[in-house]
Motif scaffolding. Structure first.
Motif, mmCIF file in Angstrom:
data_model
loop_
_atom_site.group_PDB
_atom_site.id
_atom_site.type_symbol
_atom_site.label_atom_id
_atom_site.label_comp_id
_atom_site.label_asym_id
_atom_site.label_seq_id
_atom_site.Cartn_x
_atom_site.Cartn_y
_atom_site.Cartn_z
ATOM 1 N N PHE A 190 41.603 81.597 56.317
ATOM 2 C CA PHE A 190 40.386 80.820 56.540
ATOM 3 C C PHE A 190 39.129 81.599 56.159
ATOM 4 N N ASP A 191 39.094 82.888 56.456
ATOM 5 C CA ASP A 191 37.910 83.679 56.121
ATOM 6 C C ASP A 191 37.645 83.662 54.623
ATOM 7 N N ARG A 192 38.704 83.783 53.823
ATOM 8 C CA ARG A 192 38.529 83.784 52.365
ATOM 9 C C ARG A 192 38.052 82.422 51.871
ATOM 10 N N VAL A 193 38.596 81.342 52.445
ATOM 11 C CA VAL A 193 38.182 80.004 52.039
ATOM 12 C C VAL A 193 36.721 79.758 52.412
ATOM 13 N N ILE A 194 36.339 80.146 53.629
ATOM 14 C CA ILE A 194 34.960 79.952 54.077
ATOM 15 C C ILE A 194 33.994 80.749 53.209
ATOM 16 N N GLU A 195 34.345 81.981 52.879
ATOM 17 C CA GLU A 195 33.487 82.804 52.021
ATOM 18 C C GLU A 195 33.325 82.178 50.642
ATOM 19 N N ALA A 196 34.427 81.683 50.079
ATOM 20 C CA ALA A 196 34.361 81.083 48.751
ATOM 21 C C ALA A 196 33.549 79.793 48.757
ATOM 22 N N HIS A 197 33.747 78.973 49.786
ATOM 23 C CA HIS A 197 33.075 77.671 49.839
ATOM 24 C C HIS A 197 31.577 77.824 50.073
ATOM 25 N N HIS A 198 31.195 78.757 50.947
ATOM 26 C CA HIS A 198 29.778 78.906 51.292
ATOM 27 C C HIS A 198 29.060 79.978 50.474
ATOM 28 N N GLY A 199 29.828 80.798 49.769
ATOM 29 C CA GLY A 199 29.209 81.756 48.864
ATOM 30 C C GLY A 199 28.619 82.981 49.521
ATOM 31 N N HIS A 200 29.073 83.353 50.704
ATOM 32 C CA HIS A 200 28.589 84.602 51.313
ATOM 33 C C HIS A 200 29.676 85.184 52.198
ATOM 34 N N LYS A 201 29.587 86.493 52.421
ATOM 35 C CA LYS A 201 30.601 87.204 53.180
ATOM 36 C C LYS A 201 30.487 86.917 54.669
ATOM 37 N N ILE A 202 31.639 86.852 55.334
ATOM 38 C CA ILE A 202 31.677 86.673 56.778
ATOM 39 C C ILE A 202 31.382 88.009 57.446
#
Length: 222
Positions: A85-97
């Motif tokens: 999920f962290d990788r998907v969220i980072e890719a979708h929103h364009g910034h690092k968690i």
């Protein structure tokens, strides 16, 4: 629960074909990641296959913007399957968690923008806020009993609002005819919502809290 009903092979045998998948899920998921997640299951019964199923059933198109392609069944999903999920969220929103949590501000007086809307082009502005309830599964995974219990909790909370400073009325969708639903500007569930399970058993235990039952009224969906 899912883990008791599915008869599955090994992770390598079950790994999906992602060669024509254009979702963020399809771009990020690897065989090694799938093996790590394969035998995990949340306490409410969410398997990793439940998480990625939306992107497999709706793989997207290479010429269209990438959809997320996955859903969380409960809050624990974000923890148990965090490396995915962290990788998907980072890719979708364009910034690092990061470990930093944004500071909450529920003071409506601090909202900015909107005063300069050109009414020649903008008739109205709608704001949507979606929150989960602690201890309950998300709509993609919850049972009918959970959903009905949530409606009961929402009814109690809204009654308190009515007694204080936000008078309104809770309309159960199953009690509204089509004309009344149109008057509340309420749309039926989309094909995507039906596929991911958000609209299961529609319209059972769904309601709209409205402040004024007229065109352009303020509404809150339960």
């Amino acid at each position: 629960m899912s883990q008791f009903l599915l008869r599955r092979g090994s992770p390598d045998e079950e790994f999906p074909d992602l060669s024509r998948n254009h979702t963020w899920m399809g771009r990020i998921l690897t065989a090694a990641m799938y093996r790590r997640q394969f035998h995990r299951c949340t306490h409410s019964g969410v398997l990793f296959d439940d998480v990625i199923r939306p992107g497999l059933e709706e793989p997207g198109d290479w010429c269209s913007p990438a959809s997320v392609g996955c859903v969380a069944g409960d809050a624990e999903s974000y923890i148990l399957f965090c490396d995915f999920f962290d990788r998907v969220i980072e890719a979708h929103h364009g910034h690092k968690i990061t470990s930093q949590t944004p500071e909450s501000d529920f003071n409506c007086n601090n909202l900015k923008g909107g005063e300069d809307l050109d009414r020649s082009y903008a008739v109205r502005c709608e704001v949507s806020v979606v929150r989960g309830v602690e201890g309950f599964c998300f709509p993609t995974h919850c049972s009918r009993g959970e959903r009905r219990e949530l409606l009961t909790l929402a009814r109690r909370a809204l009654q308190r609002l009515e007694e204080e400073d936000l008078p309104g009325r809770l309309h159960l969708l199953e009690d509204l005819n089509q004309d009344q639903q149109r008057e509340l500007d309420f749309d039926p569930p989309s094909d995507s919502q039906l596929r991911i399970g958000v609209a299961r058993d529609w319209p059972d235990a769904r309601g709209v809290w409205s402040v004024g039952f007229c065109s352009g009224c303020t509404k809150y969906l339960c």
